[in-house]
Design an enzyme around this catalytic site. Structure first.
Site, short mmCIF file in Angstrom:
data_model
loop_
_atom_site.label_atom_id
_atom_site.label_comp_id
_atom_site.label_asym_id
_atom_site.label_seq_id
_atom_site.Cartn_x
_atom_site.Cartn_y
_atom_site.Cartn_z
N LYS A 169 13.07 -7.60 18.62
CA LYS A 169 12.59 -6.21 18.60
C LYS A 169 13.67 -5.31 19.19
O LYS A 169 13.89 -5.29 20.40
CB LYS A 169 11.31 -6.09 19.43
CG LYS A 169 10.58 -4.79 19.13
CD LYS A 169 9.59 -4.40 20.21
CE LYS A 169 10.26 -3.76 21.39
NZ LYS A 169 11.08 -2.59 21.07
N GLY A 220 16.37 -5.05 29.62
CA GLY A 220 15.91 -3.66 29.71
C GLY A 220 15.77 -3.25 31.17
O GLY A 220 16.39 -3.85 32.06
N SER A 221 14.93 -2.28 31.41
CA SER A 221 14.83 -1.74 32.76
C SER A 221 13.93 -2.61 33.64
O SER A 221 13.11 -3.39 33.15
CB SER A 221 14.26 -0.32 32.69
OG SER A 221 12.95 -0.37 32.19
N THR A 222 14.09 -2.46 34.93
CA THR A 222 13.30 -3.25 35.88
C THR A 222 11.81 -2.92 35.75
O THR A 222 10.97 -3.83 35.77
CB THR A 222 13.81 -2.98 37.32
OG1 THR A 222 15.17 -3.45 37.37
CG2 THR A 222 12.98 -3.70 38.36
N GLY A 225 10.53 -4.67 32.81
CA GLY A 225 10.57 -6.10 33.11
C GLY A 225 9.35 -6.56 33.88
O GLY A 225 8.79 -7.64 33.64
N GLU A 242 16.68 -9.80 32.05
CA GLU A 242 17.95 -9.20 32.47
C GLU A 242 17.68 -7.72 32.65
O GLU A 242 17.47 -6.99 31.67
CB GLU A 242 19.04 -9.43 31.41
CG GLU A 242 19.40 -10.89 31.20
CD GLU A 242 20.07 -11.53 32.41
OE1 GLU A 242 20.48 -10.82 33.34
OE2 GLU A 242 20.17 -12.77 32.43
N CYS A 276 24.47 -2.09 32.08
CA CYS A 276 23.71 -2.60 33.23
C CYS A 276 24.65 -2.91 34.38
O CYS A 276 24.33 -2.68 35.54
CB CYS A 276 22.90 -3.82 32.82
SG CYS A 276 23.88 -5.09 32.02
N GLU A 372 19.31 3.93 39.68
CA GLU A 372 20.27 3.57 38.63
C GLU A 372 20.44 4.79 37.72
O GLU A 372 19.52 5.17 37.00
CB GLU A 372 19.72 2.40 37.81
CG GLU A 372 20.70 1.94 36.77
CD GLU A 372 20.14 0.91 35.80
OE1 GLU A 372 18.94 0.95 35.49
OE2 GLU A 372 20.93 0.08 35.33
P1 NAD Z 1 13.55 -0.22 28.54
O1 NAD Z 1 13.07 -1.20 29.54
O2 NAD Z 1 12.90 1.10 28.45
O3 NAD Z 1 13.45 -0.83 27.06
C1 NAD Z 1 14.00 -2.09 26.74
C2 NAD Z 1 13.20 -2.68 25.58
O4 NAD Z 1 11.88 -2.97 26.04
C3 NAD Z 1 13.04 -1.76 24.37
O5 NAD Z 1 13.14 -2.54 23.20
C4 NAD Z 1 11.62 -1.24 24.56
O6 NAD Z 1 11.02 -0.83 23.34
C5 NAD Z 1 10.93 -2.47 25.11
N1 NAD Z 1 9.66 -2.19 25.80
C6 NAD Z 1 9.21 -1.01 26.29
N2 NAD Z 1 8.00 -1.20 26.87
C7 NAD Z 1 7.70 -2.51 26.75
C8 NAD Z 1 6.61 -3.32 27.18
N3 NAD Z 1 5.59 -2.81 27.85
N4 NAD Z 1 6.65 -4.63 26.91
C9 NAD Z 1 7.70 -5.18 26.26
N5 NAD Z 1 8.74 -4.48 25.83
C10 NAD Z 1 8.77 -3.15 26.08
O7 NAD Z 1 15.11 -0.11 28.80
P2 NAD Z 1 16.15 0.84 28.07
O8 NAD Z 1 15.93 2.22 28.60
O9 NAD Z 1 16.10 0.59 26.60
O10 NAD Z 1 17.56 0.25 28.61
C11 NAD Z 1 18.14 0.68 29.79
C12 NAD Z 1 17.86 -0.29 30.91
O11 NAD Z 1 18.19 -1.62 30.53
C13 NAD Z 1 18.68 -0.03 32.15
O12 NAD Z 1 17.87 -0.16 33.29
C14 NAD Z 1 19.72 -1.11 32.13
O13 NAD Z 1 20.29 -1.42 33.38
C15 NAD Z 1 18.97 -2.23 31.55
N6 NAD Z 1 19.89 -3.22 30.97
C16 NAD Z 1 20.04 -4.42 31.61
C17 NAD Z 1 20.92 -5.34 31.11
C18 NAD Z 1 21.11 -6.67 31.79
O14 NAD Z 1 21.62 -7.58 31.16
N7 NAD Z 1 20.73 -6.81 33.04
C19 NAD Z 1 21.66 -5.07 29.96
C20 NAD Z 1 21.48 -3.84 29.33
C21 NAD Z 1 20.57 -2.92 29.86
#
Ligand code: NAD
Length: 472
Positions: A169, A220-222, A225, A242, A276, A372
Site C-alpha cells: 500500500k 511511517g510516522s511513530t 506505528g 520503521e 527518517c 521531528e
Molecule cells: P504516515 O505514518 O502518515 O503514513 C505512512 C503510511 O501509513 C501511509 O501509507 C499511510 O497511508 C499509512 N497509514 C496511515 N494511517 C494508517 C493506519 N491507521 N494504519 C495503517 N496504515 C496507515 O507517515 P508519512 O507522513 O507518510 O511519512 C513520514 C514519516 O515516516 C516520518 O515520521 C518519517 O520519519 C517516517 N519514516 C520512517 C522511516 C524509517 O525507516 N524509520 C523511513 C521513512 C519515513
C-alpha cells in the site's frame, strides 16, 4: 493529464471503484489520476495474496531469486521513465529519483543473492537440532511518501525471497511510480504474489487488522506505528515498524568548519530533509559554533531550490501541502525561539517550496528541536561539555540514528558508544544499504529491516529436533 494508473490485484491491472488525484508538489496542481481501492477491493487483494501463498511458498529459492532478478531488470530498463514519474509526484531532483529507482533494483539483486540459512543448534551423539525458517504468509507492506519506490521494493524483495506473498500500500500522495512498477512486473510475477493497492490514506487498518495478513512491514510516522501495532494485536501479527526519528549530530571541537559544514548540510537537507535518518538536530562545540553556523548559512543561501525536473536543482519542493503547512507554522514559531540566519521563507511562485533554513541560538525545548521537523529546517545548538551534549542528544523518545564528527575516530567512537539509537555514524550520517541491518531504538521502531537480520523477520522460526538413535 497523463493516463490513469491502475492497481495490481491477482495478476491483473485493475481500476478501483474510487480514483485519486495526484498533485505535482512543484506546481501544486493535479497532474495525474490513479485508481483507488474501496475497503472491499483491498480485501480482494488480501484474499488473492492468501490464495497465491501455498504455490509461491512451495517454489524453490532459485525460482524466487529469478523473479526478483526480473523485477530488477524491469526497473533498470525503465529507470528514466520511473524516475520522471517519481520526481513529478514526490518532488525530488531527477538525479536523486534516478538514484532511488536504481537503488531499488540494487536492493532486489542483493536479496536475490541471499541464502535462507538452516542453523545447526546442536549436533551431538544424542540429537541433532536445526533451526529452519518458514515463510509466514501474506505480508502487508505499508509505505510512506519520502522514498516510495525504494521502500516498497525493499519490502517486496525480502517478503518474496522468503516465500511470502505481499499486499503493498503506497502513500496516497505518491502512488504513481509504484503503480508503474506494478505494470512492469504483472506479466511475470505469478498472480496474487504481489498486489499493489492504493488508498486515500484510509485503508491501512484493513491490512493491519486482517486475519489473513500474518506480518506487517510498516514504514511511517511513530503515531501511525502505534495504531498499526494496536490494530495487529488481535491476531498477533509479526511486525516490523520503521518509524520517525530526530537524529542528532554532535560536532566535536577538532573539526575544520570549512570541511565539515558541507557534509553536515548534505546530511540534513538530502531529499529536502524528508528522510527518517536526516540529521535533524545539530550540536556544535562552542569553539566552532559561530564558524559552522555561518558556513551552513552560506551553503543554504547558495542552494538551488526549484522543480526537480529542472537541470541543476539541488532541493525540490516539500512533498505535500500538509507537510508544507506544518513546516511553515513551525518556522513561524521558530522566529521567537531562535535566530533564522538563512531561509525561513519561500521562493515566489506556485509549489510547496521552502528555502533551506538554518536556525541558531535555539534552546533544546523549542518545538523545532524536540519534534521531528521532516523538512528543510535545521536547528544548530551550542555545547561546551561532551558529557552534557551526549545527555542532550539522548534526551528524546526517538532513537533512529545519531552521528559524531571529529578528526579523531577514537574520540568520536567513545562518544558514539554512549548514544542510544539503532544506528550511529562517525564522520557521516544516514549511510544505509541493503546488507546493513537498520533498526530503531525507543519510539523509532520495532525490529530490523535489511541485511540478513531484516530478512529473517519475514520468516517463522521452526526447530526440527532429531533423536540420533532410531529406537522406534
Ligand atoms: P504516515 O505514518 O502518515 O503514513 C505512512 C503510511 O501509513 C501511509 O501509507 C499511510 O497511508 C499509512 N497509514 C496511515 N494511517 C494508517 C493506519 N491507521 N494504519 C495503517 N496504515 C496507515 O507517515 P508519512 O507522513 O507518510 O511519512 C513520514 C514519516 O515516516 C516520518 O515520521 C518519517 O520519519 C517516517 N519514516 C520512517 C522511516 C524509517 O525507516 N524509520 C523511513 C521513512 C519515513
Amino acid at each position: 493529464m497523463e493516463a490513469r494508473y491502475e492497481m495490481l490485484v491477482n495478476g491483473k491491472m485493475t481500476g478501483g471503484s474510487r480514483s485519486l488525484d495526484v498533485i505535482n508538489p512543484a506546481t501544486a496542481e493535479v497532474f495525474a489520476t490513479c485508481a483507488c481501492a474501496s475497503r472491499e477491493e483491498m480485501e480482494v487483494a488480501v484474499t488473492a495474496a492468501a490464495a497465491a501463498f501455498p504455490a509461491w511458498s512451495a517454489t524453490s529459492l532459485d525460482e524466487r531469486r529469478a523473479v526478483l532478478i526480473k523485477m530488477a531488470e524491469a526497473i533498470e530498463t525503465n529507470l528514466d521513465s520511473l524516475a520522471r514519474t517519481l520526481t513529478s509526484e514526490q518532488g525530488k531532483p531527477i538525479g536523486d529519483a534516478q538514484g532511488e529507482v536504481g537503488g531499488a533494483a540494487y536492493f532486489l539483486r542483493y536479496y536475490a543473492g541471499l541464502e535462507i540459512p538452516v542453523e545447526t543448534i546442536e549436533d551431538s551423539d544424542a540429537r541433532r537440532i536445526e533451526l529452519h525458517r518458514r515463510p509466514l504468509g501474506v505480508v502487508a507492506a505499508i509505505v510512506p511518501w519520502n522514498f516510495p519506490v525504494l521502500t516498497a521494493v525493499n519490502k517486496i524483495g525480502a517478503a518474496l525471497l522468503t516465500g511470502n506473498t505481499a499486499v503493498v500500500k503506497p502513500a496516497a500522495t505518491t502512488p504513481l511510480a509504484t503503480l508503474q512498477f506494478a505494470s512492469l512486473i504483472k506479466d511475470f510475477v505469478p498472480a496474487g504474489v504481489v498486489n499493489i493497492v492504493t488508498d486515500n490514506n484510509d485503508l491501512g487498518d484493513v491490512l493491519t487488522g486482517h486475519p489473513l495478513v500474518r506480518k506487517v512491514s510498516f514504514t511511517g510516522s511513530t503515531n501511525t506505528g502505534m495504531k498499526v501495532m494496536s490494530s495487529g494485536s488481535a491476531t498477533l501479527k509479526r511486525m516490523t515498524l520503521e518509524l520517525g526519528g530526530n537524529d542528532s549530530g554532535i560536532v566535536l571541537d577538532d573539526c575544520d568548519p570549512e570541511v565539515v559544514s558541507q557534509q553536515l548540510f548534505d546530511s540534513a537537507f538530502a531529499n529536502n530533509g524528508q528522510v527518517c535518518i536526516a540529521l535533524k538536530r545539530l550540536y556544535v562545540h562552542d569553539s566552532q559554533y559561530d564558524a559552522i553556523c555561518e558556513k551552513l548559512a552560506e551553503i543554504a543561501r547558495a542552494a538551488i531550490v526549484g522543480s526537480g525536473l529542472q537541470q541543476g536543482t539541488q532541493l525540490g519542493p516539500v512533498q505535500n501541502r500538509t507537510q508544507y503547512n506544518k513546516l511553515k507554522s513551525l518556522i513561524e514559531e521558530t522566529r521567537k525561539d531562535g535566530n533564522i540566519i538563512a531561509g525561513g521563507d519561500s521562493p515566489d511562485g506556485p509549489g510547496y517550496f521552502i528555502n533551506p533554513t538554518i536556525v541558531r541560538d535555539i534552546a533544546d525545548d523549542a518545538r523545532l528541536v524536540t519534534d521531528e521537523q521532516f523538512g528543510p529546517v535545521l536547528p544548530v545548538m551550542r555545547y561546551t561539555d561532551v558529557g552534557d551534549v551526549i545527555a542532550r542528544a539522548n534526551n528524546t523518545s526517538y532513537g533512529l540514528g545519531n552521528s559524531v564528527w571529529s578528526s579523531s575516530v577514537e574520540k568520536a567512537g567513545a562518544v558514539a558508544s554512549q548514544l542510544d539509537s539503532g544506528s550511529v555514524w562517525i564522520n557521516k550520517h544516514g549511510d544505509i544499504g541493503p546488507d546493513t541491518p537498520f533498526a530503531g531504538a525507543k519510539m523509532s521502531g520495532v525490529g530490523i529491516e535489511m541485511g540478513m537480520h531484516g530478512l529473517l523477520e519475514f520468516t517463522q522460526a521452526k526447530v526440527v529436533n532429531y533423536a540420533k538413535a532410531a529406537n522406534v
